[in-house]
Write a protein that holds these residues in place. Structure first.
Motif, PDB file in Angstrom:
ATOM      1  N   ALA A  30      29.631  51.591  32.717  1.00  0.00           N
ATOM      2  CA  ALA A  30      29.694  52.403  31.504  1.00  0.00           C
ATOM      3  C   ALA A  30      29.907  51.561  30.241  1.00  0.00           C
ATOM      4  CB  ALA A  30      30.815  53.434  31.630  1.00  0.00           C
ATOM      5  N   GLY A  31      29.972  50.248  30.404  1.00  0.00           N
ATOM      6  CA  GLY A  31      30.102  49.373  29.246  1.00  0.00           C
ATOM      7  C   GLY A  31      31.532  49.009  28.875  1.00  0.00           C
ATOM      8  N   VAL A  32      32.497  49.417  29.681  1.00  0.00           N
ATOM      9  CA  VAL A  32      33.893  49.053  29.415  1.00  0.00           C
ATOM     10  C   VAL A  32      34.095  47.597  29.844  1.00  0.00           C
ATOM     11  CG1 VAL A  32      36.307  49.584  29.890  1.00  0.00           C
ATOM     12  CG2 VAL A  32      34.610  51.429  29.810  1.00  0.00           C
ATOM     13  N   PRO A  33      34.683  46.749  29.000  1.00  0.00           N
ATOM     14  CA  PRO A  33      34.820  45.326  29.331  1.00  0.00           C
ATOM     15  C   PRO A  33      35.971  45.052  30.311  1.00  0.00           C
ATOM     16  CG  PRO A  33      35.786  45.736  27.188  1.00  0.00           C
ATOM     17  CD  PRO A  33      35.162  47.041  27.630  1.00  0.00           C
ATOM     18  N   VAL A  34      35.894  45.653  31.497  1.00  0.00           N
ATOM     19  CA  VAL A  34      36.961  45.474  32.482  1.00  0.00           C
ATOM     20  C   VAL A  34      36.800  44.148  33.211  1.00  0.00           C
ATOM     21  CG1 VAL A  34      37.385  47.934  32.843  1.00  0.00           C
ATOM     22  CG2 VAL A  34      35.674  46.759  34.238  1.00  0.00           C
ATOM     23  N   VAL A  35      37.938  43.555  33.546  1.00  0.00           N
ATOM     24  CA  VAL A  35      37.982  42.412  34.448  1.00  0.00           C
ATOM     25  C   VAL A  35      39.093  42.684  35.455  1.00  0.00           C
ATOM     26  CG1 VAL A  35      37.095  40.728  32.788  1.00  0.00           C
ATOM     27  CG2 VAL A  35      39.569  41.154  32.916  1.00  0.00           C
ATOM     28  N   ALA A  36      38.983  42.062  36.614  1.00  0.00           N
ATOM     29  CA  ALA A  36      40.014  42.202  37.637  1.00  0.00           C
ATOM     30  C   ALA A  36      40.534  40.823  38.005  1.00  0.00           C
ATOM     31  CB  ALA A  36      39.468  42.907  38.867  1.00  0.00           C
ATOM     32  N   VAL A  37      41.842  40.707  38.070  1.00  0.00           N
ATOM     33  CA  VAL A  37      42.476  39.445  38.454  1.00  0.00           C
ATOM     34  C   VAL A  37      43.312  39.728  39.701  1.00  0.00           C
ATOM     35  CG1 VAL A  37      43.822  37.479  37.659  1.00  0.00           C
ATOM     36  CG2 VAL A  37      42.631  38.914  35.989  1.00  0.00           C
ATOM     37  N   ASP A  38      43.009  39.036  40.792  1.00  0.00           N
ATOM     38  CA  ASP A  38      43.635  39.335  42.080  1.00  0.00           C
ATOM     39  C   ASP A  38      44.339  38.109  42.630  1.00  0.00           C
ATOM     40  OD1 ASP A  38      44.052  40.397  44.827  1.00  0.00           O
ATOM     41  OD2 ASP A  38      42.651  41.944  44.167  1.00  0.00           O
ATOM     42  N   ALA A  39      45.248  38.362  43.565  1.00  0.00           N
ATOM     43  CA  ALA A  39      46.032  37.288  44.170  1.00  0.00           C
ATOM     44  C   ALA A  39      45.680  37.153  45.644  1.00  0.00           C
ATOM     45  CB  ALA A  39      47.526  37.551  43.982  1.00  0.00           C
ATOM     46  N   ALA A  73      45.571  37.358  33.480  1.00  0.00           N
ATOM     47  CA  ALA A  73      45.167  38.667  32.958  1.00  0.00           C
ATOM     48  C   ALA A  73      45.563  38.811  31.493  1.00  0.00           C
ATOM     49  CB  ALA A  73      45.807  39.780  33.786  1.00  0.00           C
ATOM     50  N   ALA A  74      46.737  38.312  31.143  1.00  0.00           N
ATOM     51  CA  ALA A  74      47.181  38.375  29.749  1.00  0.00           C
ATOM     52  C   ALA A  74      46.221  37.598  28.849  1.00  0.00           C
ATOM     53  CB  ALA A  74      48.602  37.815  29.631  1.00  0.00           C
ATOM     54  N   GLY A  75      45.837  36.406  29.286  1.00  0.00           N
ATOM     55  CA  GLY A  75      44.903  35.619  28.495  1.00  0.00           C
ATOM     56  C   GLY A  75      43.555  36.296  28.345  1.00  0.00           C
ATOM     57  N   LEU A  76      43.063  36.881  29.431  1.00  0.00           N
ATOM     58  CA  LEU A  76      41.778  37.583  29.373  1.00  0.00           C
ATOM     59  C   LEU A  76      41.841  38.790  28.443  1.00  0.00           C
ATOM     60  CD1 LEU A  76      40.833  37.380  33.156  1.00  0.00           C
ATOM     61  CD2 LEU A  76      39.555  36.335  31.268  1.00  0.00           C
ATOM     62  N   SER A  77      42.997  39.447  28.402  1.00  0.00           N
ATOM     63  CA  SER A  77      43.136  40.604  27.504  1.00  0.00           C
ATOM     64  C   SER A  77      43.055  40.186  26.037  1.00  0.00           C
ATOM     65  CB  SER A  77      44.449  41.341  27.781  1.00  0.00           C
ATOM     66  OG  SER A  77      45.565  40.655  27.232  1.00  0.00           O
ATOM     67  N   GLY A  80      39.553  40.276  24.414  1.00  0.00           N
ATOM     68  CA  GLY A  80      38.857  41.548  24.293  1.00  0.00           C
ATOM     69  C   GLY A  80      38.593  42.275  25.593  1.00  0.00           C
ATOM     70  N   ASN A  81      39.112  41.761  26.702  1.00  0.00           N
ATOM     71  CA  ASN A  81      38.908  42.409  27.988  1.00  0.00           C
ATOM     72  C   ASN A  81      40.008  43.420  28.301  1.00  0.00           C
ATOM     73  OD1 ASN A  81      36.554  40.831  29.173  1.00  0.00           O
ATOM     74  ND2 ASN A  81      37.961  39.164  28.663  1.00  0.00           N
ATOM     75  N   VAL A  82      39.656  44.418  29.119  1.00  0.00           N
ATOM     76  CA  VAL A  82      40.635  45.329  29.695  1.00  0.00           C
ATOM     77  C   VAL A  82      40.959  44.764  31.073  1.00  0.00           C
ATOM     78  CG1 VAL A  82      41.157  47.694  30.390  1.00  0.00           C
ATOM     79  CG2 VAL A  82      39.622  47.268  28.458  1.00  0.00           C
ATOM     80  N   ALA A  83      42.121  44.143  31.191  1.00  0.00           N
ATOM     81  CA  ALA A  83      42.426  43.347  32.379  1.00  0.00           C
ATOM     82  C   ALA A  83      43.270  44.133  33.379  1.00  0.00           C
ATOM     83  CB  ALA A  83      43.150  42.070  31.972  1.00  0.00           C
ATOM     84  N   PHE A  84      42.744  44.271  34.596  1.00  0.00           N
ATOM     85  CA  PHE A  84      43.470  44.900  35.698  1.00  0.00           C
ATOM     86  C   PHE A  84      43.937  43.822  36.669  1.00  0.00           C
ATOM     87  CE2 PHE A  84      41.214  48.531  34.099  1.00  0.00           C
ATOM     88  CZ  PHE A  84      41.954  49.647  34.479  1.00  0.00           C
ATOM     89  N   THR A  85      45.169  43.932  37.156  1.00  0.00           N
ATOM     90  CA  THR A  85      45.643  43.020  38.184  1.00  0.00           C
ATOM     91  C   THR A  85      45.752  43.749  39.506  1.00  0.00           C
ATOM     92  OG1 THR A  85      48.007  43.449  37.790  1.00  0.00           O
ATOM     93  CG2 THR A  85      46.964  41.720  36.478  1.00  0.00           C
ATOM     94  N   GLY A  86      45.490  43.026  40.593  1.00  0.00           N
ATOM     95  CA  GLY A  86      45.562  43.627  41.914  1.00  0.00           C
ATOM     96  C   GLY A  86      46.357  42.765  42.874  1.00  0.00           C
ATOM     97  N   SER A  87      47.208  43.400  43.644  1.00  0.00           N
ATOM     98  CA  SER A  87      47.975  42.735  44.698  1.00  0.00           C
ATOM     99  C   SER A  87      48.692  43.830  45.458  1.00  0.00           C
ATOM    100  CB  SER A  87      48.979  41.733  44.119  1.00  0.00           C
ATOM    101  OG  SER A  87      49.696  41.080  45.158  1.00  0.00           O
ATOM    102  N   VAL A 111      46.935  44.937  29.429  1.00  0.00           N
ATOM    103  CA  VAL A 111      46.902  44.582  30.846  1.00  0.00           C
ATOM    104  C   VAL A 111      47.343  45.788  31.671  1.00  0.00           C
ATOM    105  CG1 VAL A 111      47.862  43.084  32.640  1.00  0.00           C
ATOM    106  CG2 VAL A 111      47.328  42.143  30.376  1.00  0.00           C
ATOM    107  N   LYS A 112      46.613  46.066  32.734  1.00  0.00           N
ATOM    108  CA  LYS A 112      46.917  47.189  33.619  1.00  0.00           C
ATOM    109  C   LYS A 112      47.399  46.642  34.964  1.00  0.00           C
ATOM    110  CE  LYS A 112      44.712  48.893  30.158  1.00  0.00           C
ATOM    111  NZ  LYS A 112      45.441  49.416  28.973  1.00  0.00           N
ATOM    112  N   ILE A 113      48.645  46.911  35.275  1.00  0.00           N
ATOM    113  CA  ILE A 113      49.217  46.488  36.548  1.00  0.00           C
ATOM    114  C   ILE A 113      48.873  47.571  37.566  1.00  0.00           C
ATOM    115  CG2 ILE A 113      51.293  45.667  37.710  1.00  0.00           C
ATOM    116  CD1 ILE A 113      50.532  44.098  35.148  1.00  0.00           C
ATOM    117  N   ALA A 114      47.996  47.266  38.505  1.00  0.00           N
ATOM    118  CA  ALA A 114      47.472  48.308  39.400  1.00  0.00           C
ATOM    119  C   ALA A 114      47.521  47.847  40.855  1.00  0.00           C
ATOM    120  CB  ALA A 114      46.048  48.675  38.991  1.00  0.00           C
ATOM    121  N   PRO A 115      48.711  47.666  41.406  1.00  0.00           N
ATOM    122  CA  PRO A 115      48.800  47.187  42.782  1.00  0.00           C
ATOM    123  C   PRO A 115      48.552  48.299  43.797  1.00  0.00           C
ATOM    124  CG  PRO A 115      50.991  47.563  41.939  1.00  0.00           C
ATOM    125  CD  PRO A 115      50.038  47.828  40.796  1.00  0.00           C
TER     126      PRO A 115
END
Length: 321
Positions: A30-39, A73-77, A80-87, A111-115
């Motif tokens: 949909a064009g949202v600049p999302v990124v995901a950062v995982d551990a 994720a903080a740096g990516l945000s 201009g990114n919407v940064a999601f973290t996963g763990s 940053v979206k904390i989404a474990p």
């Protein structure tokens, strides 16, 4: 009132974590600049599905380094990114708490904390991995919003809501497959609670997997001649004070149910609200100041007295008061 699942949809079971990767891919489409950062858990958290959908350049695997994951994720945000973290929740909130507090929340970063794998739904992995304090940790952080979806459809809606909400958001997801509560296309609002069943004798406020238990308890209470109102407070912070207060003013008492410690989570939020604005008898269904235990999810619900039967007993107690 939001649209609930049809009887046919309610027979379907999906884990809330299963919504993560597919929703990120939908947002990217949909064009949202999302990124995901995982551990190093891209399969378990399902963030790998973002890469599988053609967005491999938006998935960053930091290895088993959750604190670094938050900082990346903080740096990516900041670009201009919407940064999601996963763990897993125990690592994604507990091990990385200092970075969430001082890097993300202090600077109000997007940053979206989404474990995933929160609560006892982790099952056989046992108490070391069953995070029961995460809502308390995240709720106490200035500027953090806390969402606890009840099912797969609600998790998709919560993730989309998080992406559209500037600043830090916590979305709690689980491992176990749970029945559908909502229609597939449900949309949820930040700071809103939803009355899923109207009643006049007691208010049951719940979130997450406890919603299905609350609805089952309300149905069982009919045979006892008790009319229970069931509220999904999926937005634990900000809490929908108006909906909760209006219900308790009508029923006179409340039971709060959550798959979390009774300390610091939804129960605490409701108790704080009532103490300030409308004192009323309260009972709490949750894990009582202890760690989790290895077992199958359904077994653990009964063992920790988080099932519908426990809610029914709590209703009897609070009404007697």
């Amino acid at each position: 009132m939001v649209k609930l699942a049809t009887p046919e949809q309610a027979q379907t079971k999906k884990a809330t974590r299963a919504a993560f990767g597919v929703t990120l891919a939908e947002l990217a489409d949909a064009g949202v600049p999302v990124v995901a950062v995982d551990a190093d858990l891209t399969g378990s958290t399902t963030t790998k599905k973002l890469a599988d959908a053609g967005y491999a350049d938006r998935l960053f695997n930091c290895g088993i380094a959750e604190q670094n994951m938050i900082d990346v994720a903080a740096g990516l945000s900041l670009t201009g990114n919407v940064a999601f973290t996963g763990s897993f929740a125990v690592f994604g909130t507990g091990r990385a708490y200092d970075q969430i507090r001082n890097t993300v929340c202090y600077s109000h970063l997007n940053v979206k904390i989404a474990p995933t794998h929160a609560g006892i739904s982790v099952g056989p992995d046992g108490g070391s991995h069953q995070m029961l304090e995460d809502v308390s940790l995240m709720r106490g952080l200035p500027g953090m919003r806390v969402l606890v979806p009840a099912d797969y459809a609600a998790a998709r809606a919560a993730l989309k809501l998080a992406a559209a909400t500037p600043g830090p958001v916590y979305v709690r997801m689980g491992r176990a497959s749970v029945p559908c509560v909502y229609d597939d296309d449900v949309e949820l609002e930040l700071g809103r609670a939803y009355v899923l069943r109207e009643g006049s004798d007691v208010t049951i406020v719940a979130c997450g997997v406890e919603i299905r238990e609350a609805l089952a308890a309300a149905e069982a209470l009919v045979a006892e001649g008790v009319s229970a109102e069931v509220i999904d407070a999926f937005s634990v912070k900000p809490l929908d004070e108006g909906t909760v207060l209006a219900s308790v003013a009508k029923t006179g008492c409340v039971v709060v149910a959550e798959e979390h410690s009774v300390i610091g989570g939804l129960g605490s939020a409701v108790a704080e609200l009532l103490a300030r604005k409308h004192p009323a008898p309260c009972e709490f269904v949750g894990v009582r100041d202890r760690f989790g235990k290895s077992g199958e999810f359904e077994e653990l619900l009964a063992y920790f007295e988080l099932d519908a039967a426990a809610i029914v007993e709590a209703v009897k107690t609070v009404r007697a008061r």
